[in-house]
Each structure stands twice: as C-alpha cells, then as structure tokens.
Design a protein around this motif. Sequence first.
Motif, PDB file in Angstrom:
ATOM      1  N   THR A 160     -12.784   9.669 -12.759  1.00 49.89           N
ATOM      2  CA  THR A 160     -12.731  11.029 -12.201  1.00 49.89           C
ATOM      3  C   THR A 160     -14.103  11.689 -12.093  1.00 49.89           C
ATOM      4  N   GLN A 161     -15.090  11.201 -12.849  1.00 52.09           N
ATOM      5  CA  GLN A 161     -16.375  11.909 -12.896  1.00 52.09           C
ATOM      6  C   GLN A 161     -17.563  11.119 -12.372  1.00 52.09           C
ATOM      7  N   ARG A 162     -17.398   9.838 -12.125  1.00 53.71           N
ATOM      8  CA  ARG A 162     -18.541   9.004 -11.716  1.00 53.71           C
ATOM      9  C   ARG A 162     -18.834   9.206 -10.228  1.00 53.71           C
ATOM     10  N   GLN A 163     -19.955   9.816  -9.915  1.00 50.67           N
ATOM     11  CA  GLN A 163     -20.285  10.129  -8.517  1.00 50.67           C
ATOM     12  C   GLN A 163     -20.564   8.883  -7.682  1.00 50.67           C
ATOM     13  N   GLN A 164     -21.032   7.815  -8.321  1.00 54.47           N
ATOM     14  CA  GLN A 164     -21.356   6.587  -7.580  1.00 54.47           C
ATOM     15  C   GLN A 164     -20.110   5.796  -7.182  1.00 54.47           C
ATOM     16  N   LEU A 165     -18.963   6.149  -7.728  1.00 50.84           N
ATOM     17  CA  LEU A 165     -17.731   5.399  -7.452  1.00 50.84           C
ATOM     18  C   LEU A 165     -17.308   5.618  -6.000  1.00 50.84           C
ATOM     19  N   ARG A 166     -17.189   4.522  -5.246  1.00 48.51           N
ATOM     20  CA  ARG A 166     -16.829   4.607  -3.825  1.00 48.51           C
ATOM     21  C   ARG A 166     -15.412   4.160  -3.529  1.00 48.51           C
ATOM     22  N   GLY A 167     -14.790   3.508  -4.484  1.00 47.31           N
ATOM     23  CA  GLY A 167     -13.426   3.048  -4.254  1.00 47.31           C
ATOM     24  C   GLY A 167     -12.920   2.245  -5.434  1.00 47.31           C
ATOM     25  N   VAL A 168     -11.598   2.059  -5.479  1.00 48.19           N
ATOM     26  CA  VAL A 168     -10.954   1.338  -6.572  1.00 48.19           C
ATOM     27  C   VAL A 168     -10.067   0.246  -5.995  1.00 48.19           C
ATOM     28  N   ILE A 169     -10.216  -0.960  -6.512  1.00 47.01           N
ATOM     29  CA  ILE A 169      -9.331  -2.067  -6.148  1.00 47.01           C
ATOM     30  C   ILE A 169      -8.289  -2.191  -7.257  1.00 47.01           C
ATOM     31  N   LEU A 170      -7.031  -1.957  -6.894  1.00 48.96           N
ATOM     32  CA  LEU A 170      -5.925  -2.079  -7.849  1.00 48.96           C
ATOM     33  C   LEU A 170      -5.249  -3.421  -7.626  1.00 48.96           C
ATOM     34  N   LEU A 171      -5.258  -4.263  -8.648  1.00 51.12           N
ATOM     35  CA  LEU A 171      -4.668  -5.589  -8.543  1.00 51.12           C
ATOM     36  C   LEU A 171      -3.260  -5.601  -9.103  1.00 51.12           C
ATOM     37  N   VAL A 172      -2.346  -6.225  -8.374  1.00 51.92           N
ATOM     38  CA  VAL A 172      -0.978  -6.447  -8.853  1.00 51.92           C
ATOM     39  C   VAL A 172      -0.660  -7.930  -8.665  1.00 51.92           C
ATOM     40  N   ASP A 173       0.243  -8.445  -9.486  1.00 54.12           N
ATOM     41  CA  ASP A 173       0.611  -9.860  -9.448  1.00 54.12           C
ATOM     42  C   ASP A 173       1.701 -10.072  -8.398  1.00 54.12           C
ATOM     43  N   ALA A 174       1.391 -10.873  -7.376  1.00 55.57           N
ATOM     44  CA  ALA A 174       2.333 -11.091  -6.267  1.00 55.57           C
ATOM     45  C   ALA A 174       3.618 -11.776  -6.714  1.00 55.57           C
ATOM     46  N   ARG A 175       3.593 -12.439  -7.876  1.00 57.06           N
ATOM     47  CA  ARG A 175       4.767 -13.195  -8.326  1.00 57.06           C
ATOM     48  C   ARG A 175       5.848 -12.292  -8.921  1.00 57.06           C
ATOM     49  N   HIS A 176       5.470 -11.054  -9.253  1.00 56.80           N
ATOM     50  CA  HIS A 176       6.412 -10.154  -9.929  1.00 56.80           C
ATOM     51  C   HIS A 176       6.416  -8.784  -9.260  1.00 56.80           C
ATOM     52  N   THR A 177       7.515  -8.081  -9.380  1.00 60.07           N
ATOM     53  CA  THR A 177       7.565  -6.688  -8.918  1.00 60.07           C
ATOM     54  C   THR A 177       6.557  -5.888  -9.744  1.00 60.07           C
ATOM     55  N   PRO A 178       5.764  -5.019  -9.110  1.00 61.94           N
ATOM     56  CA  PRO A 178       4.810  -4.210  -9.878  1.00 61.94           C
ATOM     57  C   PRO A 178       5.505  -3.452 -11.014  1.00 61.94           C
ATOM     58  N   THR A 179       4.794  -3.294 -12.123  1.00 57.83           N
ATOM     59  CA  THR A 179       5.357  -2.640 -13.303  1.00 57.83           C
ATOM     60  C   THR A 179       5.260  -1.120 -13.174  1.00 57.83           C
ATOM     61  N   ALA A 180       5.877  -0.444 -14.119  1.00 56.86           N
ATOM     62  CA  ALA A 180       5.761   1.018 -14.188  1.00 56.86           C
ATOM     63  C   ALA A 180       4.309   1.416 -14.398  1.00 56.86           C
ATOM     64  N   ASP A 181       3.558   0.613 -15.172  1.00 58.70           N
ATOM     65  CA  ASP A 181       2.127   0.883 -15.385  1.00 58.70           C
ATOM     66  C   ASP A 181       1.357   0.801 -14.071  1.00 58.70           C
ATOM     67  N   ASP A 182       1.685  -0.212 -13.248  1.00 57.12           N
ATOM     68  CA  ASP A 182       1.030  -0.352 -11.941  1.00 57.12           C
ATOM     69  C   ASP A 182       1.300   0.871 -11.072  1.00 57.12           C
ATOM     70  N   ALA A 183       2.566   1.287 -11.036  1.00 59.62           N
ATOM     71  CA  ALA A 183       2.945   2.438 -10.219  1.00 59.62           C
ATOM     72  C   ALA A 183       2.261   3.710 -10.710  1.00 59.62           C
ATOM     73  N   GLN A 184       2.200   3.853 -12.037  1.00 58.46           N
ATOM     74  CA  GLN A 184       1.557   5.033 -12.614  1.00 58.46           C
ATOM     75  C   GLN A 184       0.072   5.064 -12.256  1.00 58.46           C
ATOM     76  N   MET A 185      -0.589   3.913 -12.345  1.00 60.42           N
ATOM     77  CA  MET A 185      -2.012   3.841 -12.007  1.00 60.42           C
ATOM     78  C   MET A 185      -2.236   4.179 -10.531  1.00 60.42           C
ATOM     79  N   TYR A 186      -1.405   3.627  -9.657  1.00 57.42           N
ATOM     80  CA  TYR A 186      -1.545   3.901  -8.224  1.00 57.42           C
ATOM     81  C   TYR A 186      -1.360   5.400  -7.945  1.00 57.42           C
ATOM     82  N   GLN A 187      -0.322   5.981  -8.523  1.00 63.03           N
ATOM     83  CA  GLN A 187      -0.060   7.405  -8.305  1.00 63.03           C
ATOM     84  C   GLN A 187      -1.206   8.259  -8.845  1.00 63.03           C
ATOM     85  N   TRP A 188      -1.744   7.854  -9.969  1.00 63.69           N
ATOM     86  CA  TRP A 188      -2.860   8.578 -10.590  1.00 63.69           C
ATOM     87  C   TRP A 188      -4.098   8.531  -9.691  1.00 63.69           C
TER      88      TRP A 188
END
Length: 196
Positions: free
Chosen positions: A101-129
């Motif tokens: 939230t505070q790093r000015q140099q940050l230009r983007g975030v790559i969120l990785l999920v495992d294609a073999r499984h349905t994304p977890t609640a943690d994955d969804a929470q991170m994406y929404q955040w």
Amino acid sequence: MDVNQVDLTISAVRADQYPTTGYPEIALVGRSNVGKSSLTNTLINRRNFAHTSSQPGKTQTLNFYDVENQLYFVDVPGYGYAKVSKKQREEFGQMIEQYLTQRQQLRGVILLVDARHTPTADDAQMYQWLTYYHLPVLVVATKTDKVKPSQYTKVIKEVKNKLQFVKGQPLILFSATSKRGKDDVWHWIEKQTGVK
C-alpha cells in the motif's frame, strides 16, 4: 526482455531495508508452493536462481531480485500455510500490507493461483484486497502442464468466478515446464514498468 543479469539485492523485513535505486517493482504474491519461484526462474531464464523453501510458509522476507539493473521482482511471503503461528502470520501480514500500500516504486502485482485447484478463500481475499487498493493485478494460473488442454476453459471460468474478476482483468495460463505464458507475462510487466 532478454535477461542476462540478475541479483538478489536484499531479503528485507522492514521498509528502511528496501532498495533505494528507484527502479520500478513488480510483486509476486500467492499461496505457499503455488510456483512463485518457478515463475521467477522462467522469466529470468535461470533454473534454480529463486529458491523454493523446503518448508512451505518459512520464507518471511520480501526478496528483491534486481533484473538487468532496470527493475525488481519482489517475492512476497506465501500465505495460507497452517504451520506458521498466528503471531508470525500477523507480523508478516503487516509487513506485506505496508509494502503493497505504501511502496511508490510498485507498478503492479502478479497474483499466482494453482490451475489444478479451485482458488482458495485466501486467493479470493488477496485478489479483492489488491483491487480495493486499485493496484494493477495480473492473475497467473500456474502448473497448467498438469491440466489437460480440454480443461483450460473450465480453469479460466473457475478462477474468474472464485476471485470475482473485475471486467477486463488479465488472466494468463502459465507452465514452467513448457514455458507457456512466459512471453505474455513479460509483455504485461513491460507495459506496467516501461522497461524493454
């Protein structure tokens, strides 16, 4: 981008340890063992440069990888691993939140999920955040070599539904084995950072 030079600049736990070069940064986030190291190694054309921890959830530092003296890949501690104590999770949760939230140099975030499984609640929470904070996000579904091509459409649909995708949000299917998606990921990184 042709990558010939990569260095692990620092494994940081506090903001005052972050690099001061001003290079644009791309953060990689995801559950423990989702394939962050494999994606990093594929992007930089190295086999074992970014190491997978022998104990999932053990990596509790922000690892800054200097790529060609032009940008940093920032490997963020994996989430969702039960053996890490609640106190530890809270501590590096605060560190990650402060960085994202505070790093000015940050230009983007790559969120990785495992294609073999349905994304977890943690994955969804991170994406929404991440979307709540209006951070540019690229979702990468890893380990697609272990999924039949006939299942790709199902994988895409599941990921989008579970994460509650924002319209127009990019999603890339990736395999470290076949290098599928590597060029597409680089294209997104170059677009976000302006490096070539």
